[in-house]
Design an enzyme around this catalytic site. Structure first.
Site, mmCIF file in Angstrom:
data_model
loop_
_atom_site.group_PDB
_atom_site.id
_atom_site.type_symbol
_atom_site.label_atom_id
_atom_site.label_comp_id
_atom_site.label_asym_id
_atom_site.label_seq_id
_atom_site.Cartn_x
_atom_site.Cartn_y
_atom_site.Cartn_z
ATOM 1 N N ALA A 135 25.983 54.544 -28.292
ATOM 2 C CA ALA A 135 26.700 54.660 -27.014
ATOM 3 C C ALA A 135 25.717 55.019 -25.887
ATOM 4 O O ALA A 135 25.787 54.451 -24.793
ATOM 5 C CB ALA A 135 27.784 55.716 -27.117
ATOM 6 N N GLU A 138 0.149 41.395 -49.905
ATOM 7 C CA GLU A 138 1.357 41.494 -49.065
ATOM 8 C C GLU A 138 2.525 40.866 -49.793
ATOM 9 O O GLU A 138 2.328 40.041 -50.685
ATOM 10 C CB GLU A 138 1.150 40.704 -47.755
ATOM 11 C CG GLU A 138 0.155 41.303 -46.824
ATOM 12 C CD GLU A 138 -0.147 40.373 -45.652
ATOM 13 O OE1 GLU A 138 0.617 39.410 -45.409
ATOM 14 O OE2 GLU A 138 -1.168 40.604 -44.996
ATOM 15 N N LYS A 183 5.375 38.209 -50.210
ATOM 16 C CA LYS A 183 5.600 36.854 -49.697
ATOM 17 C C LYS A 183 7.066 36.789 -49.276
ATOM 18 O O LYS A 183 7.967 36.677 -50.108
ATOM 19 C CB LYS A 183 5.282 35.804 -50.753
ATOM 20 C CG LYS A 183 5.343 34.396 -50.189
ATOM 21 C CD LYS A 183 4.679 33.398 -51.109
ATOM 22 C CE LYS A 183 4.503 32.052 -50.434
ATOM 23 N NZ LYS A 183 5.732 31.442 -49.964
ATOM 24 N N ASP A 185 10.519 35.591 -47.834
ATOM 25 C CA ASP A 185 11.166 34.289 -47.955
ATOM 26 C C ASP A 185 11.923 33.939 -46.673
ATOM 27 O O ASP A 185 13.147 34.018 -46.613
ATOM 28 C CB ASP A 185 12.102 34.305 -49.162
ATOM 29 C CG ASP A 185 12.417 32.905 -49.643
ATOM 30 O OD1 ASP A 185 11.807 31.946 -49.134
ATOM 31 O OD2 ASP A 185 13.270 32.768 -50.534
ATOM 32 N N GLU A 243 6.439 35.997 -40.223
ATOM 33 C CA GLU A 243 7.614 35.441 -40.902
ATOM 34 C C GLU A 243 8.897 35.897 -40.217
ATOM 35 O O GLU A 243 9.108 37.088 -39.985
ATOM 36 C CB GLU A 243 7.582 35.923 -42.360
ATOM 37 C CG GLU A 243 8.349 35.064 -43.313
ATOM 38 C CD GLU A 243 7.630 33.773 -43.677
ATOM 39 O OE1 GLU A 243 6.530 33.510 -43.150
ATOM 40 O OE2 GLU A 243 8.202 33.015 -44.486
ATOM 41 N N TYR A 281 1.813 38.819 -39.499
ATOM 42 C CA TYR A 281 0.693 39.114 -40.393
ATOM 43 C C TYR A 281 -0.614 38.449 -39.975
ATOM 44 O O TYR A 281 -1.595 38.524 -40.704
ATOM 45 C CB TYR A 281 1.037 38.781 -41.858
ATOM 46 C CG TYR A 281 1.784 37.468 -42.055
ATOM 47 C CD1 TYR A 281 1.178 36.243 -41.840
ATOM 48 C CD2 TYR A 281 3.116 37.487 -42.481
ATOM 49 C CE1 TYR A 281 1.863 35.057 -42.025
ATOM 50 C CE2 TYR A 281 3.811 36.295 -42.675
ATOM 51 C CZ TYR A 281 3.177 35.095 -42.442
ATOM 52 O OH TYR A 281 3.860 33.924 -42.617
ATOM 53 N N LYS A 319 3.559 33.265 -57.141
ATOM 54 C CA LYS A 319 5.010 33.101 -57.032
ATOM 55 C C LYS A 319 5.696 33.695 -58.245
ATOM 56 O O LYS A 319 5.315 33.412 -59.387
ATOM 57 C CB LYS A 319 5.357 31.612 -56.958
ATOM 58 C CG LYS A 319 4.806 30.930 -55.725
ATOM 59 C CD LYS A 319 5.806 30.905 -54.610
ATOM 60 C CE LYS A 319 6.797 29.801 -54.845
ATOM 61 N NZ LYS A 319 7.393 29.325 -53.607
ATOM 62 N N CYS A 359 46.942 26.605 -57.789
ATOM 63 C CA CYS A 359 46.192 27.847 -57.594
ATOM 64 C C CYS A 359 46.353 28.676 -58.868
ATOM 65 O O CYS A 359 47.475 28.889 -59.334
ATOM 66 C CB CYS A 359 46.751 28.608 -56.391
ATOM 67 S SG CYS A 359 46.132 30.291 -56.278
ATOM 68 N N CYS A 399 48.578 32.089 -57.962
ATOM 69 C CA CYS A 399 50.005 32.086 -57.610
ATOM 70 C C CYS A 399 50.734 30.822 -58.063
ATOM 71 O O CYS A 399 51.947 30.732 -57.936
ATOM 72 C CB CYS A 399 50.177 32.278 -56.105
ATOM 73 S SG CYS A 399 49.644 30.841 -55.163
ATOM 74 N N CYS A 423 44.560 26.683 -51.601
ATOM 75 C CA CYS A 423 45.899 27.194 -51.844
ATOM 76 C C CYS A 423 46.471 27.531 -50.464
ATOM 77 O O CYS A 423 45.858 28.262 -49.702
ATOM 78 C CB CYS A 423 45.822 28.453 -52.704
ATOM 79 S SG CYS A 423 47.378 29.332 -52.763
ATOM 80 N N CYS A 474 49.672 34.386 -51.332
ATOM 81 C CA CYS A 474 48.888 34.375 -52.570
ATOM 82 C C CYS A 474 48.070 35.670 -52.651
ATOM 83 O O CYS A 474 47.318 35.993 -51.734
ATOM 84 C CB CYS A 474 47.966 33.162 -52.587
ATOM 85 S SG CYS A 474 46.808 33.207 -53.952
HETATM 86 S S1 IVH Z 1 -0.147 33.919 -44.744
HETATM 87 C C1 IVH Z 1 -3.223 30.920 -43.827
HETATM 88 N N1 IVH Z 1 1.413 35.919 -45.498
HETATM 89 O O1 IVH Z 1 4.446 31.459 -46.999
HETATM 90 C C2 IVH Z 1 -2.195 31.923 -44.165
HETATM 91 N N2 IVH Z 1 2.313 33.741 -45.430
HETATM 92 O O2 IVH Z 1 3.651 29.179 -48.595
HETATM 93 C C3 IVH Z 1 -0.829 31.408 -44.073
HETATM 94 N N3 IVH Z 1 4.682 33.629 -46.061
HETATM 95 O O3 IVH Z 1 3.899 29.240 -44.352
HETATM 96 C C4 IVH Z 1 0.260 32.299 -44.278
HETATM 97 N N4 IVH Z 1 4.951 35.784 -46.441
HETATM 98 O O4 IVH Z 1 5.694 31.069 -44.027
HETATM 99 C C5 IVH Z 1 1.295 34.591 -45.269
HETATM 100 N N5 IVH Z 1 2.680 37.757 -46.133
HETATM 101 C C6 IVH Z 1 2.576 36.458 -45.903
HETATM 102 C C7 IVH Z 1 3.663 35.597 -46.066
HETATM 103 C C8 IVH Z 1 3.497 34.230 -45.827
HETATM 104 C C9 IVH Z 1 5.532 34.593 -46.419
HETATM 105 C C10 IVH Z 1 5.016 32.202 -45.958
HETATM 106 C C11 IVH Z 1 4.546 31.546 -44.691
HETATM 107 C C12 IVH Z 1 3.708 30.379 -45.134
HETATM 108 C C13 IVH Z 1 4.193 30.168 -46.522
HETATM 109 C C14 IVH Z 1 3.149 29.473 -47.343
#
Ligand code: IVH
Length: 672
Positions: A37, A116, A118, A120, A181, A233, A321, A414, A417, A432, A437
């Protein structure tokens, strides 16, 4: 106009400074120091001052995050240097191979790495000039992306401007580029998807698709509502990495006020990398967003430069991955589950299989089209995958096992119901249509009580669940039969809270007809359509008795919506419900509003910037004269109203020979 005094300017700047500070505390650090607020109050003060002195509005003012004009499309912009992707690895061996290559190519054995998460989401570049956000650009094909600045500005963790001293302290130049990202936290994803489901809109499969769809929205107001987050990053100047170590980049971005993901680590060996990977594989479900692996980067920039690139990926970084958490199991049967909007979803009942720490027994198959696409039959062995919080899904039939033979049949009734289900022309889903229901009840009641509908404050999920459990509420009309005695029997309900709810319920009776229509939860009837229906018919009774033909005379009601409304009132249980609401004293009539007929049957498309009215005003003018406004140009369009900077829609109009008019002509056309 008299030039505003220095005082006003100072006041505005000081408010902006305060708001930026609190935005940072809230959106970046997640540690607010003032209430929502109080924050709104500061914003209000700034907005008021800016409204009085529009010449003092700057693009980086916190008031300017939202409300950009709808865009025609996105302009393509070249990147300062290619936006690369990463090579993937899937095992410890592959990772050790990568390390060996780093050693060989660099001639060193002691290499520091930064690990770091990754994230999504999707990668996004931000260009800052003189400390101010100038442009946000999607990755595109890596060389050329799309300018999505207006949408990026709505992301609260993206600073719109950074004070010079702050940049200086962080060691960052005034002109720079950040890459990182953009993502949607799992909680926002779930919330918005639920809301869409409640409103009968299609849902998104995962947060990544949702993010991509959101940042490419033409209307930045939509992006603003969808609460995206941004984790940077990379920091560049003229397309080149600025700091001599990656770990310094992260620290500098953090001290400049960006939301750097805290879960990163500078490590000195591959063993430590491996430990980081394992740690987060176990912990990934506890994160508020989804990750699909770990990124490992060589810390020292000079070494990165030595290692260089192969094709589209750097040699100095690699992604590990996580395996998609899944497995293969037998599809034993299909159950059609009725959801809140009445939509029937095929749920696969599986032979139990452990995936990522939980035993999976069910998976979604989405709809009949998906079943056909997969070619799946009962008795098949199927591959099931689970990502983050998302419901497991069947991704393919496993052909290593003998195939099943029982076809999956479309539902007829359904399962809750027993009402015969309906599949509208051209739609994928079965539904439905029984408003009573029980499966639909919770969602229906929550929708009815929500703020934008009957506004019964306090009637949230915990209360409604209890009411349903104890059979105190079987449909929305039962809300109006609640008494203090009934409420006092519930958990955590005392005299005062019961009284409050009853007062809220009583107040809701005064709300106008369009709210009641909206509250019925008729499929495809949202807030706006409800408003048009109320204005056209002026009473619930007239609406109930309208035929499909008549319904189509209502603004923006086409054959599909008309069908849905007629179907709703064709059901005797629904009619009874409405009559009970009438007896309870809800508003059942309203002001009939005659819309003009001058533009009846005419469809308009608005494009470009209009000089004399906002889009909403132009739209209202057309609708008041009985016309319709559509978002895209087709052969059915009667007029395209083009303002300045009109883009692709104007081209399309010319191509199709649709009449193009300016706003002066629009005014004449719609005048009585
Ligand atoms: S570095 C040259 N750091 O993964 C370095 N990418 O598969 C390029 N991504 O296109 C990216 N987390 O969208 C980097 N901690 C991270 C990331 C990251 C997610 C994604 C990013 C990139 C894709 C590549």
């Amino acid at each position: 106009m008299a030039s505003p005094g220095k005082d006003v300017e100072k006041k505005i700047e000081s408010l902006r400074g305060k708001i930026r500070h609190h935005e940072y505390l809230y959106y970046v650090l997640d540690q607010p120091e003032i209430s929502d607020a109080d924050f709104d109050k500061l914003m209000r003060q700034l907005k008021d001052l800016e409204a009085e002195h529009p010449e003092l509005i700057t693009a980086d003012s916190p008031t300017q995050r939202v409300g950009g004009k709808p865009r025609e499309g996105f302009v393509k912009v070249p990147h300062s240097s290619p936006m690369l992707s990463l090579d993937n690895t899937y095992s410890e061996d592959e990772l050790r191979d990568w390390e060996r290559r780093v050693h060989q190519l660099s001639g060193r054995r002691e290499v520091d790495y930064v690990c770091e998460l990754k994230l999504d989401g999707m990668s996004l570049a931000l260009i800052y000039e003189d400390g101010k956000l100038l442009r946000g650009i999607t990755r595109g094909d890596g060389n050329v992306g799309e300018d999505v600045t207006l949408n990026v500005r709505t992301v609260r963790s993206v600073p719109l401007s950074i004070p010079k001293e702050k940049l200086k302290k962080a060691g960052i130049p005034a002109d720079f580029e950040v890459r990182g990202e953009l993502l949607m936290p799992t909680a926002s994803f779930k919330k918005i998807n639920e809301e869409r489901e409640r409103n009968g809109l299609p849902t998104f499969a995962n947060p990544r698709n949702f993010t991509a769809g959101t940042v490419r929205q033409l209307d930045s107001n939509v992006t603003a509502e969808r609460r995206l987050d941004y984790f940077p990053y990379i920091l560049l100047q003229n397309g080149r990495t600025y700091f001599d170590h990656h770990s310094k980049t992260l620290a500098a971005l953090d001290s400049a006020g960006f939301k750097v993901n805290p879960n990163h680590k500078l490590v000195r060996s591959m063993n430590e990398v491996w430990a980081f990977i394992q740690h987060w594989e176990e912990k990934r479900d506890s994160l508020p967003y989804e990750i699909d692996g770990i990124v490992i980067k060589v810390d020292r920039t000079s070494l990165q430069d030595e290692l260089g690139f192969t094709g589209k990926a750097p040699r100095w970084a690699i992604a590990y991955k996580y395996a998609a958490r899944g497995g293969v199991t037998k599809l034993e049967s299909i159950r059609w589950q009725t959801g809140r909007t009445g939509k029937l979803t095929p749920v696969a009942e599986l032979a139990p299989i452990p995936i990522g720490g939980t035993t999976v027994r069910n998976a979604t198959l989405h709809n009949m089209d998906e079943i056909q696409r997969l070619g799946v039959k009962i008795g098949d062995w199927v591959r099931v995958e689970r990502g983050g919080d998302v419901i497991p899904k069947i991704v393919e039939v496993d052909n290593e096992h003998p195939r099943g033979t029982t076809e999956i049949e479309a539902p007829e009734k359904c399962s809750v119901c027993g009402t015969k289900v309906v599949r509208a022309e051209g739609e994928v889903d079965y539904r439905c249509v029984n408003a009573n229901c029980p499966a639909k009840l919770l969602g229906t009641i929550l929708h009815f009580a929500s703020r934008g509908v009957m506004n019964i404050d306090g009637m949230g999920e915990s209360l409604v669940s209890q009411l349903i459990e104890r059979s105190l509420v079987k449909n929305v009309a039962d809300i109006y039969d609640l008494t203090k005695d009934k409420l006092l029997g519930l958990e955590r309900f005392a005299d005062k809270s019961a009284q409050n709810i009853l007062k809220e319920i009583e107040n809701s009776k005064k709300l106008p007809l369009e709210r009641v229509i909206y509250g019925l939860g008729i499929r495809m009837v949202g807030e706006r359509t409800a408003q048009f229906l109320a204005e056209h018919f002026g009473s619930m009774e007239a609406l109930e008795n309208a035929g499909v033909e008549e319904l189509q005379n209502v603004n923006e009601v086409g054959p599909r919506i008309a069908e849905s409304i007629a179907e709703f009132f064709g059901n005797s249980a629904n009619r009874k419900l409405v009559s009970r609401l009438r007896e309870a004293g809800l508003t059942m009539s309203g002001q009939k509003k005659e819309r003009g007929t001058k533009l009846a049957g005419k469809t308009f498309v608005l494009t470009g910037t209009l000089a004399h009215f906002s889009r909403d005003e132009a739209k209202k003018m057309i609708e008041d004269a009985g016309g319709k406004v559509s978002g895209s140009v087709s052969k059915k369009t009667d007029y395209v109203v083009a303002g300045s900077d009109a883009g692709s829609k104007l081209d399309k109009a010319k191509e199709l020979g649709v009449e193009v008019i300016d706003e002066g002509e629009l005014k004449k056309l719609s005048a009585h």
